[in-house]
Design a protein around this motif. Structure first.
Motif, PDB file in Angstrom:
ATOM      1  N   ALA B  71       0.857  -1.196   0.000  1.00 11.92           N
ATOM      2  CA  ALA B  71       0.000   0.000   0.000  1.00 11.92           C
ATOM      3  C   ALA B  71       0.892   1.245   0.000  1.00 11.92           C
ATOM      4  O   ALA B  71       0.634   2.204  -0.734  1.00 11.92           O
ATOM      5  CB  ALA B  71      -0.923  -0.011   1.213  1.00 11.92           C
ATOM      6  N   GLY B  72       1.948   1.216   0.812  1.00 12.29           N
ATOM      7  CA  GLY B  72       2.895   2.333   0.832  1.00 12.29           C
ATOM      8  C   GLY B  72       3.604   2.495  -0.496  1.00 12.29           C
ATOM      9  O   GLY B  72       3.811   3.616  -0.975  1.00 12.29           O
ATOM     10  N   ALA B  73       3.961   1.376  -1.118  1.00  8.66           N
ATOM     11  CA  ALA B  73       4.613   1.433  -2.433  1.00  8.66           C
ATOM     12  C   ALA B  73       3.700   2.122  -3.443  1.00  8.66           C
ATOM     13  O   ALA B  73       4.130   3.002  -4.200  1.00  8.66           O
ATOM     14  CB  ALA B  73       4.957   0.018  -2.907  1.00  8.66           C
ATOM     15  N   TRP B  74       2.433   1.750  -3.425  1.00  7.35           N
ATOM     16  CA  TRP B  74       1.468   2.342  -4.362  1.00  7.35           C
ATOM     17  C   TRP B  74       1.307   3.832  -4.099  1.00  7.35           C
ATOM     18  O   TRP B  74       1.264   4.642  -5.031  1.00  7.35           O
ATOM     19  CB  TRP B  74       0.119   1.616  -4.261  1.00  7.35           C
ATOM     20  CG  TRP B  74      -0.954   2.200  -5.115  1.00  7.35           C
ATOM     21  CD1 TRP B  74      -2.078   2.840  -4.706  1.00  7.35           C
ATOM     22  CD2 TRP B  74      -1.006   2.202  -6.559  1.00  7.35           C
ATOM     23  NE1 TRP B  74      -2.826   3.251  -5.788  1.00  7.35           N
ATOM     24  CE2 TRP B  74      -2.189   2.866  -6.936  1.00  7.35           C
ATOM     25  CE3 TRP B  74      -0.149   1.714  -7.557  1.00  7.35           C
ATOM     26  CZ2 TRP B  74      -2.553   3.058  -8.269  1.00  7.35           C
ATOM     27  CZ3 TRP B  74      -0.508   1.908  -8.882  1.00  7.35           C
ATOM     28  CH2 TRP B  74      -1.703   2.568  -9.223  1.00  7.35           C
ATOM     29  N   GLY B  76       3.511   5.711  -3.086  1.00  3.41           N
ATOM     30  CA  GLY B  76       4.739   6.330  -3.576  1.00  3.41           C
ATOM     31  C   GLY B  76       4.969   6.146  -5.067  1.00  3.41           C
ATOM     32  O   GLY B  76       6.016   6.533  -5.584  1.00  3.41           O
ATOM     33  N   GLU B  78       5.067   3.185  -6.859  1.00  4.39           N
ATOM     34  CA  GLU B  78       5.693   1.952  -7.334  1.00  4.39           C
ATOM     35  C   GLU B  78       4.717   0.781  -7.248  1.00  4.39           C
ATOM     36  O   GLU B  78       3.848   0.737  -6.383  1.00  4.39           O
ATOM     37  CB  GLU B  78       6.959   1.622  -6.510  1.00  4.39           C
ATOM     38  CG  GLU B  78       8.150   2.456  -6.919  1.00  4.39           C
ATOM     39  CD  GLU B  78       9.482   1.909  -6.420  1.00  4.39           C
ATOM     40  OE1 GLU B  78       9.486   1.038  -5.532  1.00  4.39           O
ATOM     41  OE2 GLU B  78      10.518   2.380  -6.923  1.00  4.39           O
TER      42      GLU B  78
END
Lengths: 199, 188
Positions: B71-74, B76, B78
């Motif tokens: 979820a954090g990657a999305w 950001g 990625e």
């Protein structure tokens, strides 16, 4: 001189951590940390959690890895952090320079009737973080130390962790939008630009 | 001699190619973060990503960490994938509310236990509960039991996840993986 044993006030702490926040990216954990971050001012670069208990620090990790040039600050509670202390081990291994985790430790489960958490019996989250391999880990009891933590978070010189001892006071709720789609979309649009709407 | 070597080569079982095919599919959709709790069925795919300087392979202590991390990657910008075993799905349930309620893509590739030819009774409850648990949380589930269909199933799931911002799980059945039998191993 104020009483050195007095506990810090959670909204003073959060206001100081977010002072002159510039382009800081903020994940706020479920419960009071969400209301504290919102009380400091609603902001598109906030991602406040209304659920997903135990996930705040790992959302911070995924975001920090995706955005190595930006600084990421996770502000969460002791109950939320205790639910997933294993994430401290994962974060220590990845060691992103741009991630700071601030745990507002009132030693209580504040949303459910102020029952004591493990930290009330002496469980030391900062020591767990240190033992996991996050070298910049500390327990904070003064506003001067909060200011140091703020500077660390803004400078991004290594993964940092702090357990901040705060007063177990119940304050008025200040709520951000609750719709996860709004929170996600405005965060991505603010960070990635309008292109985020197409991907 | 040459004839004998050829005959032995034909008799030896061919290495499965689907892990390499999944790797190619995931590269083509732009996966940059790989969150995983290791599993024998995923070991070849994990080695491919570990050798790839463009992807970050993150070993988790529990699978729910990966749901939050991606979820954090999305957030950001990625794309990532979560590699796990069916038992790990059970560790993810509440955290799945995050991608469901926020309309975030989440691609999970799940190797099954407790499915076909299982020898260990303790794997049955979660193995049999994997699909209904995921579906109860609002995750779209695609099961694949044919090695030749694994790559296209992952391709379709990845497109669905990243084009429509949905959590999607691909379950790779034990028919594809080959059921382990520790009882046989214990006799050797």
């Amino acid at each position: 001189m104020s009483n050195p044993n007095a506990l810090l006030h959670r909204r003073d702490v959060v206001n100081e951590l977010l002072r002159d926040r510039a382009d800081l990216l903020v994940i706020a954990g479920l419960g009071a940390p969400n209301w504290d971050v919102s009380a400091a001012g609603d902001h598109p670069n906030n991602f406040p959690l209304w659920g997903a208990m135990g996930g705040a620090s790992m959302i911070g990790l995924g975001l920090a890895l995706a955005q190595p040039k930006r600084k990421v600050l996770v502000i969460t509670g002791d109950g939320e952090m205790l639910m997933n202390v294993g994430s401290l081990a994962t974060i220590a291994v990845e060691a992103p320079k741009n991630l700071t985790i601030a745990v507002l430790d009132n030693e209580r489960f504040g949303e459910t009737g102020m029952q004591k958490t493990h930290t009330a019996s002496g469980v030391d989250l900062a020591a767990i973080a240190t033992a996991s391999g996050i070298r910049t880990s500390r327990i904070i009891r003064t506003m001067a130390e909060v200011t140091e933590l703020r500077d660390l978070a803004h400078e991004g010189r290594g993964t940092a962790f702090a357990q901040i001892k705060i007063n177990p006071e119940a304050l008025v709720f200040v709520m951000p939008p609750a719709d996860g789609v709004i929170l996600t979309t405005r965060f991505r649009q603010s960070l990635l630009g309008d292109e985020a709407l197409f991907n | 001699m040459a004839e004998a070597a050829k005959s032995r080569a034909e008799a030896a079982p061919a290495l499965p190619t689907w892990p390499d095919e999944i790797y190619r599919v995931l590269k083509d959709v732009g996966i940059r973060q790989v969150a995983m709790v290791p599993d024998a069925g995923h070991s070849r795919l994990i080695r491919s990503f570990e050798a790839d300087p463009e992807t970050r392979v993150v070993t988790l202590t529990t699978e729910e960490e990966g749901v939050a991390m991606l979820a954090g990657a999305w957030l950001g910008g990625e794309r990532g994938v979560l590699l796990l075993q069916s038992s790990g799905v059970g560790n993810c349930i509440n955290m799945l509310s995050l991608p469901v309620i926020c309309h975030m893509p989440l691609l999970m590739i799940v190797t099954m236990r407790g499915d076909w030819g299982e020898f260990n009774p303790w794997q049955i409850p979660m193995g049999q509960g994997t699909r209904p648990s995921l579906e109860a949380m609002g995750v779209i589930v695609n099961k694949v039991d044919e090695p030749d269909l694994v790559a296209s199933t992952v391709q379709g799931a990845a497109n669905l996840a990243f084009n429509t911002w949905k959590p999607v799980a691909v379950l790779i059945g034990q028919r594809v993986l080959g059921a382990k039998n520790f009882k046989e191993l214990a006799r050797k």
